[in-house]
Design a protein around this motif. Structure first.
Motif, PDB file in Angstrom:
ATOM      1  N   UNK A 223      96.116  34.069  46.100  1.00  0.00           N
ATOM      2  CA  UNK A 223      95.322  34.041  44.967  1.00  0.00           C
ATOM      3  C   UNK A 223      93.688  34.041  45.250  1.00  0.00           C
ATOM      4  N   UNK A 224      92.881  34.874  44.768  1.00  0.00           N
ATOM      5  CA  UNK A 224      91.517  34.858  45.313  1.00  0.00           C
ATOM      6  C   UNK A 224      90.713  33.457  44.712  1.00  0.00           C
ATOM      7  N   UNK A 225      91.090  32.346  45.322  1.00  0.00           N
ATOM      8  CA  UNK A 225      90.349  31.156  44.689  1.00  0.00           C
ATOM      9  C   UNK A 225      89.963  30.244  46.143  1.00  0.00           C
ATOM     10  N   UNK A 226      88.907  29.667  46.130  1.00  0.00           N
ATOM     11  CA  UNK A 226      88.428  28.981  47.017  1.00  0.00           C
ATOM     12  C   UNK A 226      87.732  27.574  46.694  1.00  0.00           C
ATOM     13  N   UNK A 227      88.378  26.476  46.615  1.00  0.00           N
ATOM     14  CA  UNK A 227      87.492  25.131  46.317  1.00  0.00           C
ATOM     15  C   UNK A 227      88.488  23.960  46.763  1.00  0.00           C
ATOM     16  N   UNK A 228      88.168  22.783  46.421  1.00  0.00           N
ATOM     17  CA  UNK A 228      88.784  21.648  46.844  1.00  0.00           C
ATOM     18  C   UNK A 228      90.151  21.486  46.785  1.00  0.00           C
ATOM     19  N   UNK A 229      90.564  22.400  45.757  1.00  0.00           N
ATOM     20  CA  UNK A 229      92.150  22.075  45.514  1.00  0.00           C
ATOM     21  C   UNK A 229      92.758  23.746  45.504  1.00  0.00           C
ATOM     22  N   UNK A 230      91.976  24.612  45.578  1.00  0.00           N
ATOM     23  CA  UNK A 230      92.464  25.991  45.817  1.00  0.00           C
ATOM     24  C   UNK A 230      92.154  26.606  47.168  1.00  0.00           C
ATOM     25  N   UNK A 231      93.093  27.517  47.515  1.00  0.00           N
ATOM     26  CA  UNK A 231      92.683  28.386  49.033  1.00  0.00           C
ATOM     27  C   UNK A 231      93.458  29.672  48.379  1.00  0.00           C
ATOM     28  N   UNK A 232      92.823  30.583  49.212  1.00  0.00           N
ATOM     29  CA  UNK A 232      93.377  32.151  48.931  1.00  0.00           C
ATOM     30  C   UNK A 232      94.754  32.139  49.352  1.00  0.00           C
ATOM     31  N   UNK A 233      95.029  31.629  50.368  1.00  0.00           N
ATOM     32  CA  UNK A 233      96.377  31.669  50.867  1.00  0.00           C
ATOM     33  C   UNK A 233      96.956  30.105  50.949  1.00  0.00           C
ATOM     34  N   UNK A 234      98.221  30.024  50.178  1.00  0.00           N
ATOM     35  CA  UNK A 234      98.812  28.758  50.103  1.00  0.00           C
ATOM     36  C   UNK A 234     100.254  28.916  50.041  1.00  0.00           C
TER      37      UNK A 234
END
Ligand code: FA5
Length: 347
Positions: free
Chosen positions: A200-211
């Motif tokens: 998912x296209x997210x990138x912060x302290x609790x989200x990465x684009x690949x997880x």
């Protein structure tokens, strides 16, 4: 000036007499070292009259270059004469190579798989590059449904399939639910554990684009919420520790009804939310969110070829990175992927 010419002769004679590498090393230090003769002469330059200073400096440089070359020549000559094979002591211990280790996500994936395999779940693997149908439509999210926006999906530039729609990077492991029901020809019992990469296209302290997500699916006759709670409690105690509990909070997912968010009790304040009368810094409420869960929606069962009049089931999906964060108290998901060995070596 004459002294410099004389010194060149002296150095040549000394170097020519060397028969051992150690002697050459000693001469090198005596002439070219920090406190060697050349440096001593350089310091005298301030006493040389102005008009002779330039010539003095040039001569010294030539002396230094000549000695350096002669030392190198003599070394080469000696090496050729002796032609000794260096002594190798085979009894000495070898140079240890740095040991690699498994990444903490790999360790967690193995650990979680074993916990579920112990109670009869089968680990399966389904495509990361998926069709729209499996990621959405089969999960009660038809084309244009706003719930699809929650996942902000990355689509692949490839021709769409007339039946399965566009190609995409799967945003959740729930895409394996329909595939598993079909693999078993709609014939429960189904006890699936699907751990895979999601995007998912997210990138912060609790989200990465690949997880990584871990999906559980259990379908059989008479399956109910008590089974779901029991299984999640079993998992929490096995993975986090015997003193941990889970709780279900009402939520909404298109593919489960009823739906919940699963929380696990905080390991710092043990579910109380306070420590010595103050709010717990880690969880603030006593609980930490693990992921989503619920009873599989009858439409989803039907789409997988399972008769919802006969069978019922539950499913859950949790982020692996988040599960590990809760076990070890890691506060930033990006540590997993920035390649800092100081962090990775702790696990
Ligand atoms: C889902 O993905 C549902 N498919 C879960 C589910 C499965 C519900 C089966 C019901 C039945 P959600 O979008 O909330 O739900 O994601 C679940 C977990 O995945 C989150 O709690 C979080 O831990 C993890 N997650 C989601 N997006 C990211 C991301 N970008 N980076 C890291 N972890 C993520």
């Amino acid at each position: 000036m004459d002294e410099i010419d004389r010194l060149l002769d002296q150095a040549q004679t000394e170097i020519g007499r060397c028969t051992e590498p150690d002697q050459i090393n000693a001469i090198e230090i005596a002439w070219l070292g920090r406190h060697g003769k050349i440096n001593q002469l350089l310091q005298k330059i301030k006493n040389v009259p102005d008009d002779a200073r330039k010539t003095y400096g040039q001569k010294l440089n030539r002396l230094k270059t000549a000695i350096t070359r002669q030392l190198a020549d003599q070394r080469q000559r000696l090496n050729k004469q002796t032609d000794k094979t260096p002594f190798i002591d085979l009894t000495l211990p070898g140079t240890p190579y740095p040991k690699g280790s498994l990444h903490l996500i790999t360790i967690a994936v193995e650990e979680i798989s074993r916990i579920f395999e112990k109670i009869g779940f089968v680990r399966v693997s389904y495509p990361e590059v998926e069709w729209e149908y499996y990621s959405f439509a089969s999960l009660n999210m038809p084309k244009g449904h706003p719930a699809r926006d929650d996942f902000e999906t990355s689509f692949i530039k490839a021709p769409a399939d007339p039946t399965y729609g566009k190609m995409l990077l799967t945003p959740h492991t729930s895409s394996g639910q329909n595939r598993e029901m079909r693999r078993l020809h709609g014939q429960p019992p189904i006890r699936m554990i699907n751990i895979a990469k999601c995007y998912r296209p997210n990138w912060d302290a609790t989200h990465t684009p690949m997880f990584f997500q871990c999906e559980g699916l259990c379908v059989d006759k008479g399956i109910n919420i008590s089974n779901l709670k029991g299984t999640l409690n079993y998992f929490a105690k096995e993975y986090f520790g015997a003193d941990r509990e889970i709780r279900l909070r009402p939520h909404h997912f298109q593919f489960t009804e009823p739906s919940f968010e699963v929380d696990v009790s905080c390991n710092l304040c043990h579910g109380r939310g306070t420590i010595n009368g103050k709010k717990c810094k880690v969880c603030k409420s006593g609980w930490l969110e693990l992921g989503g869960t619920g009873m599989v929606h009858p439409h989803v069962l039907k789409e997988g070829g399972v008769d919802p009049e006969v069978y019922s089931g539950w499913a859950f999906g949790c982020g692996i990175e988040r599960i590990i964060m809760m076990k070890y108290g890691i506060d930033d998901i990006r540590y997993y992927y920035n390649g800092d060995l100081r962090f990775l070596k702790k696990f």
